[in-house]
Motif scaffolding. Structure first.
Motif, PDB file in Angstrom:
ATOM      1  N   SER A   1     127.408  19.048 -13.832  1.00 42.48           N
ATOM      2  CA  SER A   1     127.590  18.393 -12.535  1.00 42.48           C
ATOM      3  C   SER A   1     129.067  18.286 -12.156  1.00 42.48           C
ATOM      4  CB  SER A   1     126.961  16.999 -12.554  1.00 42.48           C
ATOM      5  OG  SER A   1     125.565  17.073 -12.734  1.00 42.48           O
TER       6      SER A   1
ATOM      7  N   SER B   1     130.219  23.253  -8.350  1.00 43.49           N
ATOM      8  CA  SER B   1     130.302  22.671  -7.008  1.00 43.49           C
ATOM      9  C   SER B   1     129.132  23.130  -6.141  1.00 43.49           C
ATOM     10  CB  SER B   1     131.620  23.076  -6.340  1.00 43.49           C
ATOM     11  OG  SER B   1     131.625  24.471  -6.072  1.00 43.49           O
ATOM     12  N   ASN B   2     128.913  22.413  -5.058  1.00 45.31           N
ATOM     13  CA  ASN B   2     127.819  22.728  -4.144  1.00 45.31           C
ATOM     14  C   ASN B   2     128.265  23.717  -3.074  1.00 45.31           C
ATOM     15  OD1 ASN B   2     125.140  22.427  -3.478  1.00 45.31           O
ATOM     16  ND2 ASN B   2     125.405  20.548  -2.317  1.00 45.31           N
TER      17      ASN B   2
ATOM     18  N   ASN C   1     125.783  25.587  -0.541  1.00 44.30           N
ATOM     19  CA  ASN C   1     125.234  24.908   0.628  1.00 44.30           C
ATOM     20  C   ASN C   1     126.286  24.593   1.684  1.00 44.30           C
ATOM     21  OD1 ASN C   1     122.678  24.796  -0.620  1.00 44.30           O
ATOM     22  ND2 ASN C   1     123.268  22.961  -1.722  1.00 44.30           N
TER      23      ASN C   1
ATOM     24  N   SER D   1     117.848  23.014  -0.115  1.00 46.58           N
ATOM     25  CA  SER D   1     118.445  22.375  -1.291  1.00 46.58           C
ATOM     26  C   SER D   1     118.562  20.870  -1.109  1.00 46.58           C
ATOM     27  CB  SER D   1     119.834  22.969  -1.567  1.00 46.58           C
ATOM     28  OG  SER D   1     119.743  24.336  -1.889  1.00 46.58           O
TER      29      SER D   1
ATOM     30  N   THR E   1     116.762  17.564  -3.134  1.00 46.95           N
ATOM     31  CA  THR E   1     117.497  16.386  -3.614  1.00 46.95           C
ATOM     32  C   THR E   1     116.873  15.100  -3.087  1.00 46.95           C
ATOM     33  OG1 THR E   1     119.567  17.652  -3.718  1.00 46.95           O
ATOM     34  CG2 THR E   1     119.759  15.251  -3.636  1.00 46.95           C
TER      35      THR E   1
ATOM     36  N   ALA F   1     126.815  20.530  -7.689  1.00 45.89           N
ATOM     37  CA  ALA F   1     125.870  21.547  -7.234  1.00 45.89           C
ATOM     38  C   ALA F   1     124.425  21.074  -7.295  1.00 45.89           C
ATOM     39  CB  ALA F   1     126.031  22.817  -8.061  1.00 45.89           C
ATOM     40  N   SER F   2     123.708  21.243  -6.192  1.00 46.76           N
ATOM     41  CA  SER F   2     122.275  20.930  -6.191  1.00 46.76           C
ATOM     42  C   SER F   2     121.522  21.916  -7.082  1.00 46.76           C
ATOM     43  CB  SER F   2     121.728  20.969  -4.760  1.00 46.76           C
ATOM     44  OG  SER F   2     121.995  22.215  -4.152  1.00 46.76           O
ATOM     45  N   THR F   3     122.142  23.073  -7.361  1.00 52.51           N
ATOM     46  CA  THR F   3     121.527  24.062  -8.253  1.00 52.51           C
ATOM     47  C   THR F   3     121.359  23.485  -9.656  1.00 52.51           C
ATOM     48  OG1 THR F   3     122.625  25.814  -6.998  1.00 52.51           O
ATOM     49  CG2 THR F   3     121.701  26.424  -9.123  1.00 52.51           C
TER      50      THR F   3
ATOM     51  N   ASN G   1     124.310  14.138  -7.723  1.00 51.91           N
ATOM     52  CA  ASN G   1     124.441  14.948  -6.515  1.00 51.91           C
ATOM     53  C   ASN G   1     124.498  14.074  -5.265  1.00 51.91           C
ATOM     54  OD1 ASN G   1     122.622  16.591  -4.217  1.00 51.91           O
ATOM     55  ND2 ASN G   1     124.231  17.781  -5.179  1.00 51.91           N
TER      56      ASN G   1
ATOM     57  N   THR H   1     127.852  13.539  -3.009  1.00 48.97           N
ATOM     58  CA  THR H   1     127.754  13.962  -1.610  1.00 48.97           C
ATOM     59  C   THR H   1     128.186  12.833  -0.679  1.00 48.97           C
ATOM     60  OG1 THR H   1     125.916  15.463  -2.134  1.00 48.97           O
ATOM     61  CG2 THR H   1     126.223  14.893   0.171  1.00 48.97           C
TER      62      THR H   1
END
Length: 310
Positions: free
Chosen positions: A101, A105-106, A109, A198, A202, A267-269, A288, A292
């Motif tokens: 985490s 990074s996200n 998206n 994505s 979440t 990252a939401s991944t 996440n 955010t």
């Protein structure tokens, strides 16, 4: 419009998408565990479409130079950050979800809509260079630690749909082959779903959590500080010392794109991989959401700092 305002608007939109995912679970339309299906759609359908479509641009010397600078900046920061954070993880006793985490990074998206709004659609390709580099790390390092596998299965890694998409996209770019409009248009349409899909995942996971447990967990805030402040500051120093911005008149813009990709929330991944491989997806989702929320403040500040330093 100032880039800081655009960033805040983009993140606010993502929060609305998270809220929609939250609502469909809270109203009983779906269960939070149903998000696992959507996670697989994001990982194995939407992301590959984004990658292939990004490389559908003309092959020119200027484009190649820009790609090389973006690639060098992306690879430099990703490799050195991995070394630094691996050492930091052992020192601070971080578990695999926390390390992933903080490190990942996200960008998938956020970078496409932000770059499109701030610099124009023609600059999205360079953001996808960072995404492609990060995807290699996601499907090697991240997959290994999240799934707790003892070793790398290189056959599965190389034949992963995302890795094949990178190779296919690069091949199309180097050969100058353009996909038929009906195919490229379809890829564009599916790729545009990456942010909403994505964030809905979440939100669905968030709906199944104990809010007091999330926001009372001081560890989440500690991880958030590392993700949104420590990692960006280290990256800024690395980019400054690299002197890559002087290799092209577009150098500062190219480094800004890479920096924007780095300073996004977790990252939401990582959440999606935790779901697929049976790790703590609720904890990953909590990180996440909090990162955010906090990035509404930290991302504009980091961009202002970048503009003063680079």
């Amino acid at each position: 419009m100032d880039i800081s305002i655009l960033l805040a608007k983009q993140i606010a939109q993502l929060f609305l998408m998270i809220f929609m995912g939250f609502l469909i679970v809270k109203t009983g339309l779906l269960k939070d565990e149903d998000s696992k299906v959507l996670s697989k759609i994001v990982l194995y359908l939407i992301v590959p479409c984004v990658i292939v479509n990004a490389f559908q641009v003309d092959y020119t010397p200027q484009t190649v130079r820009g790609l090389l600078i973006a690639f060098a900046a992306s690879l430099l920061t990703q490799v050195l950050l991995l070394v630094i954070l691996s050492a930091l993880g052992r020192l601070l006793h971080l578990n695999e979800v926390e390390v992933a985490s903080i490190y990942y990074s996200n960008s998938g998206n956020l970078i496409v809509p932000i770059v499109t709004s701030v610099l124009g659609e023609e600059w999205v390709l360079y953001g996808c260079v960072f995404m492609s580099v990060q995807l290699v790390f996601l499907w090697t390092h991240c997959k290994k630690i999240i799934s707790r596998e003892a070793s790398y299965d290189w056959k599965k890694i190389l034949l992963n749909l995302n890795m094949l998409s990178i190779a296919f996209g690069v091949l199309l770019f180097l050969t100058g082959i353009r996909l038929p409009e009906i195919i490229s248009g379809t890829f564009r349409s599916i790729g545009s779903m990456i942010g909403p899909a994505s964030m809905i995942v979440t939100g669905m996971l968030f709906a199944g959590m104990d809010f007091r447990q999330i926001f009372a967990n001081r560890r989440v805030y500690f991880i958030t500080i590392l993700r949104l402040l420590v990692v960006p500051l280290i990256s800024l120093v690395l980019l400054k010392l690299s002197h890559l911005s002087g290799l092209s008149t577009d150098g500062p813009k190219l480094l800004l794109i890479v920096f924007l990709a780095i300073i996004t929330p977790s990252a939401s991944t990582v959440t999606q991989m935790c779901q697929v491989y049976g790790n703590d997806s609720r904890y990953a989702s909590a990180i996440n959401v909090v990162t955010t929320l906090c990035s509404i403040v930290t991302m504009p500040l980091m961009v202002m700092l970048f503009q003063m330093v680079i």
